[in-house]
Design a protein around this motif. Structure first.
Motif, short mmCIF file in Angstrom:
data_model
loop_
_atom_site.label_atom_id
_atom_site.label_comp_id
_atom_site.label_asym_id
_atom_site.label_seq_id
_atom_site.Cartn_x
_atom_site.Cartn_y
_atom_site.Cartn_z
N ILE A 113 51.11 39.65 46.73
CA ILE A 113 50.17 40.54 47.41
C ILE A 113 48.98 39.74 47.92
O ILE A 113 48.57 39.85 49.08
N GLN A 114 48.44 38.94 47.03
CA GLN A 114 47.25 38.18 47.42
C GLN A 114 47.52 37.31 48.65
O GLN A 114 46.72 37.27 49.58
N ILE A 148 44.12 47.07 46.63
CA ILE A 148 43.41 47.67 47.78
C ILE A 148 43.50 46.66 48.90
O ILE A 148 43.04 45.53 48.75
N ILE A 149 44.11 47.05 50.03
CA ILE A 149 44.30 46.08 51.12
C ILE A 149 43.87 46.67 52.46
O ILE A 149 43.59 47.87 52.56
N LYS A 205 45.66 51.84 49.47
CA LYS A 205 45.86 51.51 48.06
C LYS A 205 47.35 51.51 47.74
O LYS A 205 48.05 52.48 48.04
N ALA A 252 48.44 39.73 51.91
CA ALA A 252 47.39 40.59 52.44
C ALA A 252 46.18 39.80 52.89
O ALA A 252 45.25 40.33 53.48
N ASN A 253 46.22 38.53 52.63
CA ASN A 253 45.07 37.68 52.91
C ASN A 253 44.89 37.42 54.40
O ASN A 253 45.82 37.05 55.10
N ILE A 296 47.40 47.72 40.87
CA ILE A 296 46.70 48.50 41.91
C ILE A 296 46.12 47.51 42.90
O ILE A 296 45.32 46.65 42.52
N TYR A 305 38.30 49.54 34.23
CA TYR A 305 38.58 50.30 35.45
C TYR A 305 38.04 51.70 35.24
O TYR A 305 38.52 52.44 34.38
N GLN A 308 43.81 42.19 34.47
CA GLN A 308 43.59 41.09 35.39
C GLN A 308 43.02 41.62 36.70
O GLN A 308 43.23 42.78 37.06
N ALA A 309 42.27 40.78 37.40
CA ALA A 309 41.74 41.17 38.71
C ALA A 309 41.74 39.97 39.63
O ALA A 309 41.48 38.85 39.18
N VAL A 310 42.06 40.19 40.90
CA VAL A 310 42.11 39.10 41.86
C VAL A 310 41.46 39.54 43.16
O VAL A 310 41.67 40.67 43.61
N ARG A 311 40.66 38.66 43.74
CA ARG A 311 40.12 38.94 45.07
C ARG A 311 41.08 38.38 46.10
O ARG A 311 41.42 37.19 46.06
N ILE A 312 41.55 39.23 46.97
CA ILE A 312 42.59 38.81 47.90
C ILE A 312 42.12 37.71 48.83
O ILE A 312 42.83 36.74 49.10
N ARG A 313 40.90 37.83 49.31
CA ARG A 313 40.40 36.87 50.28
C ARG A 313 40.42 35.44 49.76
O ARG A 313 40.81 34.51 50.46
N ASP A 339 39.14 41.83 52.56
CA ASP A 339 40.58 41.77 52.34
C ASP A 339 41.04 42.61 51.17
O ASP A 339 42.20 43.05 51.12
N GLY A 340 40.15 42.84 50.20
CA GLY A 340 40.51 43.73 49.11
C GLY A 340 40.76 43.04 47.78
O GLY A 340 40.47 41.86 47.61
N LYS A 341 41.29 43.82 46.84
CA LYS A 341 41.41 43.36 45.45
C LYS A 341 42.78 43.74 44.90
O LYS A 341 43.43 44.66 45.39
N VAL A 342 43.14 43.06 43.85
CA VAL A 342 44.30 43.47 43.07
C VAL A 342 43.86 43.64 41.62
O VAL A 342 43.19 42.75 41.08
N PHE A 343 44.18 44.74 41.01
CA PHE A 343 43.88 44.96 39.60
C PHE A 343 45.18 45.20 38.84
O PHE A 343 46.10 45.85 39.35
N VAL A 388 51.50 39.90 41.93
CA VAL A 388 50.08 39.77 42.26
C VAL A 388 49.88 38.64 43.25
O VAL A 388 49.17 38.77 44.26
N VAL A 423 41.33 46.74 32.02
CA VAL A 423 41.93 45.95 33.09
C VAL A 423 42.46 44.65 32.51
O VAL A 423 41.75 43.97 31.77
#
Ligand SMILES: Nc1ncnc2c1ncn2[C@@H]1O[C@H](COP(=O)(O)OP(=O)(O)O)[C@@H](O)[C@H]1O
Ligand SMILES: Nc1ncnc2c1ncn2[C@@H]1O[C@H](COP(=O)(O)OP(=O)(O)O)[C@@H](O)[C@H]1O
Ligand SMILES: Nc1ncnc2c1ncn2[C@@H]1O[C@H](COP(=O)(O)OP(=O)(O)O)[C@@H](O)[C@H]1O
Lengths: 112, 457, 457, 457, 112, 112
Positions: E77-78, E7-8, E60, E81-82, E5, A3, A98-103, E88-92, E74, A96
């Protein structure tokens, strides 16, 4: 994955964004912040009162990058945002977990 | 056509000489101050209280146009870091020109003058407004006190240079601006006001029609703006970086106040509360609205969206265009002028500017000079004898008098050329003496903090 | 009571027929354009310069109410992402209605008309304002030029549809709005103005009192707003998500300019600078202030805090309520009207709306229709013979003429029903042809960027 | 000098007694309500429509000064968390004072009164404005309807207490403010207006010159502000934390509207559309601009930068200074008053305030009381017989009548002392009964949310 | 403890906050940011000038959560926010070395 | 090196900055955020609608500090920002993998 948090001068934002894109960075997040540091602000005067502006407008860039890119990303930011004058800002790199793409729910490097 | 021959050329040469005389003699006149003795009070004139009421109100309305109207119209369009510097320009010019007009500007513009300079400048009999008492009258406004007419005209003298700022925002030093505007007000504005509006003025005598200032105010400020924009050069980052307007709500407030105030500008130019004023108000409203729609629909077709900045720009273009025409045309003429200004100013402020590549930042030229010229020309086309001067007016092209269009053209060209030369000289002088442009770093980080020590949130 | 019987019903039926005629014949009239020949100029009428001065100023004041007044009042109340779209509505309507009024609206509303449609619409003799010259006079305003009266009435025609927007913000397409308002202005506003204000108008002849537009402007716009709000349905997220007003400072500026401009609206409706205008100004000021306090204290008691949005809403409610009454009541009547409007509009815009569940977003109905109806009724109660028409006015209930209250009621119901039907038909037509509502995603992310390509910071 | 002797002292003692009488008898008067019978209508007076037109317009202009003018001028200067609370004060005071003026304030200030209290207060014959009909006239304004004069004076009664708020923002309870201002308006403002402006007023009879309210409005509000600032004490963090003005664009709009509206204030004080009004407008414009420049250049020299807050403060100082003088001096006098106010108010609002250490937050005292006193004194110096009262005015010091300066001084001191005592008593009473200051936590986190339940973005 | 963190899209904020509350999260911190990514912005037009809006408004969310909750947070959120649409954004998720509650000085998990 | 993130009440910003300066901290970055937590907001009322303000204005301070200073920095923030009332905020400490000064390219502790 790392990050990267960079504090830069506002007018450099577009240059930095483009340089990072050139590197293959696909996304980043930006916020307006106020920076306090060696660079001294000017003085604001309101009638009788004078305030030395200790906080200067800066821009914060946050981006998660895959490990392979980190070094080049940091170097690119440093080079592009550089004016040689005091107050150019900093780059910090954090790990970092972990990371996740929300979509899509994709995780890890695929999330970027 | 003869006015474009050598006679016309000589005349405009004399104009420059007259200004020379002005500069020279001003010092003298100021040193002596004014011939102090107010003329032995003549029998008190009988003023018309209704006319006076309307002119008092009109004066307030025209002042409203500059502060806060124009300040907001421009202030909302610049980037956040330059908002205060921009509104400061309008406010400071209001103060500066008020004082200069009191000291010498009104005297140059609206006294008779004498001899060979008479067609170009007045005299110094009203320096420091000496002799302007309760009973005095200006011959251009016989039913109201001179104090009202002087103040009313002052508000025109204020807004004209303030309009120029649209071309030079974001990069001119505030100190340089003060010098530039101060000199310009005395050496360019006052003479041109005399030439066009005073009974002895060169263009007035020729028969050029300019009801409320299409040439004096708009072509004048727009051309000066263009010259200044070219002289200063582009803003750093122009065309490459996004220059996001700070807040178009401010610009919309500004445009609205310009519109409302313009009733004082145009209908006030009838110098009385009469049918001429009424018709001027009606056509002003109509042309403005039409131009707002015209710009909006043009943009909608060309770019796909109707914008707030678009419709307000169109409305201002319409206000500009109807200004010279407002005492002479009827509602149908107003509709045509509105459409013409809305559409053509759209293209001049977008396509043309981009094509030619100058940075007329907020389009003082593209809207005011272009709109003013369109309006002045179309005044020649649409003027109706039954509308002007209480029904005894000049006919325009559509009523057979096409010569009027040529006259109008001479007015436009004459004012534009004189203004361009005068503006250039003044800019050069100020540039040499104190420099016009802010440092690169100041320009980049914003004028608000660097020049004025303040910021907006 | 007879007016509610079959005679009244028939009359309003004829009204709808008259509108049909209007739609049909408008095309024809426009095709022929207007009977071009201005009537052979009669001897120039002697206008009163003081009356003219005040009406010129009043026109400027009423324009100020819509731009920037109403634009800001509404713009400050919506969410940040819809601010520009909201102010755009007021500005664009100002432009659109100006042109339509010039083309045909004024002619429909303020010419005599003839035959069976005379009580409901005028004729086409002033299409394109043809025949309106320097010397022409409208019989409703005999001491000022017709051009002034036409422009003054134009500003009423502008603000009325602009008020409707309060009910439909945040979700209506801009293109649909333009069509809706354009049609509404011609087919609903102009006829109602004729019915209430023209000497031949149906309600005018009945003796319904509406000094400055309680029915024509406020009930009309408020009812149209309610119909539109019901037709469109609620905004996404209404009642569940917080809809934070963008900036109540803008709303306060707007409310203040509405207040100031309303002097032109109410005192201007005396069509002259006389004692009637003076009293209208006085009672306007008093009722407005009283209503502001009344709403504020009510809210303070009910909710525990006096809010900015509350006091300005109250003041606007007071302005609305005193509008029909302003030429007929005295200061004591004004105080009562102020209290009634402040308290009752508070409950109608909060409790009642929540109870019934419609999304009248910025309370065009809750404040304007409700306040207008209260004011119109109380006009019937508090009208004093010694105040109206230069001292020869109609008595109200308190002076023994309780029948006036019933008359007022007929006026309210008549206007409301006619307006509701007309509005519904127009909405339906526009909906079918181009659709009224923006896409869900546009509504969610904000109209500013999607419809106008602009944003506020 | 005699006025400072025992006679003067006794007189001012009587004043306080008169107020006592007032408080006592008000209850009675209100209980009986007013002598309901309007006097048998005298033959309708012939009003001057031009004068009436200008006074109607002036009333609108002066209202514009407070809402939104002053609201924005002050609102832009406070910290973000107190913006709404600040604009709320101006708006709520506008409502409150309107009602109080209707109920009793106008009667106290502008009726004849009788007996020993006559030099200090009027009577109760206009309580609830009873007897003010279409034909009634106030002897101070013989060419316009009384309703217009009453409303015009109402706008002065509104702005005066609203000005006080500049001294107490950021820390006074809203409820306490309402009580304080309500009492102050009746017990301090109305008597002082009577003393200075009514034909029977003590200072009017002495010959103190105050054309538009240098003493009544500005010294009065400024002194009250200082007393309140001292009584309340400093804001938490004053002098140690940065108090960043929220948005100086709002302040600039406010100052501009003050300027424009001030034409109604000063030129309107001629109570007609005549040469006196014209000259008052001219000198107002000139002094304001000169003061704006003077403050700006002083600041530029002292601090290195010309600021927006500086130039607008200077302009307001100029407006204040020319207020008492505007009907009496010529343009040269105006220039001197402008310079004096610009420079001296700069130092009083910066150096002097810092030196003495009180927290007159937005400088109601430093600008209004100081500027008002400078203007009142210089009126005594620069008054010209040929300017005042349609050419038959009082001469000032420069024309040989230096005694006028002493008279002016008596006016200043008299008003200041009376105001200070009255203000102090009222503050004390309100403090004891409900407390003046908000909780520490509310002050720290902002008044907007805590007092009014609203925030700005 | 982890630092999440996210982002949505702005209009999802309330939903996400409520969903997290449902999970037992006691606090979080929110800021307005501008995001640059695959999602393309619209075009803003100002007279002659057109700017493609490369930065879109995002929100954020930052929250520290105890290790046991991280995964569910996580995932919540995913899911909440989807929208399934691009942008749609990311989660870290980052590691937290230490946490302190200012009011009490409590440290570690007790600080949350 | 550590990355300290502190969420505090806005009016404490100047105190905290000064206290940190006293400790030898040379720079920091500040942003306005909205906080959600145990502290409950007031209610905003707009005509018919009432919203309980769940988000309160807070200030976020971010600063990178050398390891030796971390403990004292955290303690200083905790002490200075403390009012003893609910809503005082939190301090979080994260690890920093790398830091660069943009002006000079200096890395590591020298970047601060
Ligand atoms: N230790 C730090 N932690 C976080 N941000 C910092 C730190 N030091 C500086 N910054 C940020 O970097 C900006 C620039 O720092 P400054 O000391 O002024 O100049 P330079 O980067 O040239 O040394 C500051 O305004 C601040 O926003
Ligand atoms: N690498 C990244 N680091 C930080 N933030 C990112 C990164 N990539 C995307 N973002 C943020 O996530 C937002 C959405 O990303 P985007 O690529 O547009 O769509 P998606 O999340 O659907 O892939 C961006 O606007 C940006 O704020
Ligand atoms: N788990 C968390 N992660 C991130 N920020 C938090 C968290 N909990 C609280 N905060 C922030 O700290 C602020 C104060 O928290 P709160 O629970 O209200 O009071 P306290 O800190 O006294 O326990 C919140 O407004 C929020 O900004």
């Amino acid at each position: 994955m790392k990050y990267v948090i960079a504090i830069i001068k506002p007018f450099k934002l577009d240059d930095v964004r483009e340089a990072l894109m050139g590197l293959g960075v696909q996304g980043l997040t930006v916020s307006e912040v106020k920076g306090f540091g060696r660079q001294k602000g000017q003085t604001e005067i309101y009638r009788g009162a004078e305030y030395s502006v200790s906080f200067l407008p800066k821009v914060k860039i946050e981006l998660a990058v895959v490990d392979e890119l980190v070094e080049r990303a940091v170097e690119t930011i440093q080079r592009t945002a550089n004016t040689g004058r005091i107050g150019d800002g900093k780059v910090f790199v954090l790990d970092v977990a972990q990371a996740v793409r929300i979509r899509t729910g994709e995780a890890g490097d695929a999330a970027l | 056509m003869k006015h474009f021959g050598s006679a016309g050329g000589r005349a405009w040469g004399t104009a420059l000489a007259a200004i020379g005389t002005l500069v020279a003699s001003a010092g003298v006149a100021l040193a002596q101050t004014a011939p102090a003795a107010a003329p032995a009070a003549p029998p008190a004139p009988k003023f018309d209280s209704g006319d006076t009421a309307w002119m008092l109100a009109s004066t307030a309305l025209v002042l409203l146009m500059t502060v806060p109207g124009l300040a907001l119209y421009y202030g909302g369009m610049v980037r956040k870091m330059n908002v205060l510097a921009t509104v400061m320009q309008s406010f400071a010019i209001t103060c500066l020109v008020t004082v200069l007009w009191t000291v010498v500007g009104y005297s140059i513009a609206f006294t008779d003058g004498s001899g060979s300079t008479q067609p170009f400048i007045g005299d110094f009999s009203r320096v420091m407004l000496s002799g302007m008492g309760l009973n005095s009258v200006n011959s251009l406004a016989s039913t109201i006190p001179e104090s009202v007419y002087m103040t009313y005209q002052m508000t025109f003298a204020i807004i004209t240079p303030a309009l120029i700022c649209g071309s030079i925002v974001d990069r001119m030093k505030f100190s340089a601006l003060m010098w530039f505007i101060g000199l310009w007000s005395i050496l360019v504005y006052s003479p041109i006001a005399h030439v066009v509006w005073d009974g002895n003025g060169y263009l007035a005598k020729l028969g050029v029609l300019d009801f409320a200032g299409g040439t004096v105010v708009h072509i004048n400020s727009g051309v000066a703006g263009l010259v200044a924009a070219l002289y200063l050069g582009k803003r750093k980052g122009y065309g490459t970086q996004p220059f996001h307007p700070h807040n178009l709500v401010f610009s919309l407030i500004g445009a609205s106040l310009l519109w409302v105030g313009w009733f004082g500008f145009n209908a006030g130019s009838a110098v009385g509360a009469n049918a001429n004023a009424g018709m001027a108000m009606a056509v002003t409203q109509i042309a403005t609205a039409m131009a707002g729609l015209a710009w909006m629909f043009t943009e909608w077709m060309v770019k796909g969206k109707p914008s707030v900045l678009g419709i307000i720009s169109g409305a201002v273009a319409g206000l500009v265009g109807i200004t010279p025409a407002s005492g002479f045309v009827d509602p149908e003429g107003a509709l045509v002028i509105g459409i013409a200004c809305g559409v053509l100013c759209y293209f001049s402020a977008t396509t043309l500017k981009n094509l030619l590549g100058y940075d007329d930042s907020l389009d003082a030229f593209g809207v005011h000079a272009v709109g003013g010229a369109i309006g002045a020309l179309l005044t020649g086309v649409f003027a109706r004898a039954a509308i002007g001067s209480g029904g005894k007016g000049t006919a325009g092209g559509l009523e057979g008098n096409w010569g009027q269009v040529l006259l109008q053209l001479e007015g436009i060209v004459g004012v534009a050329v004189f203004c361009a030369i005068g503006t250039l000289i003044i800019l050069k002088v100020v540039d040499v003496v104190i420099g016009l442009r802010v440092d690169e770093e100041v320009e980049r980080d914003g004028l608000d903090l660097a020049l004025h020590g303040e910021t907006v949130p």
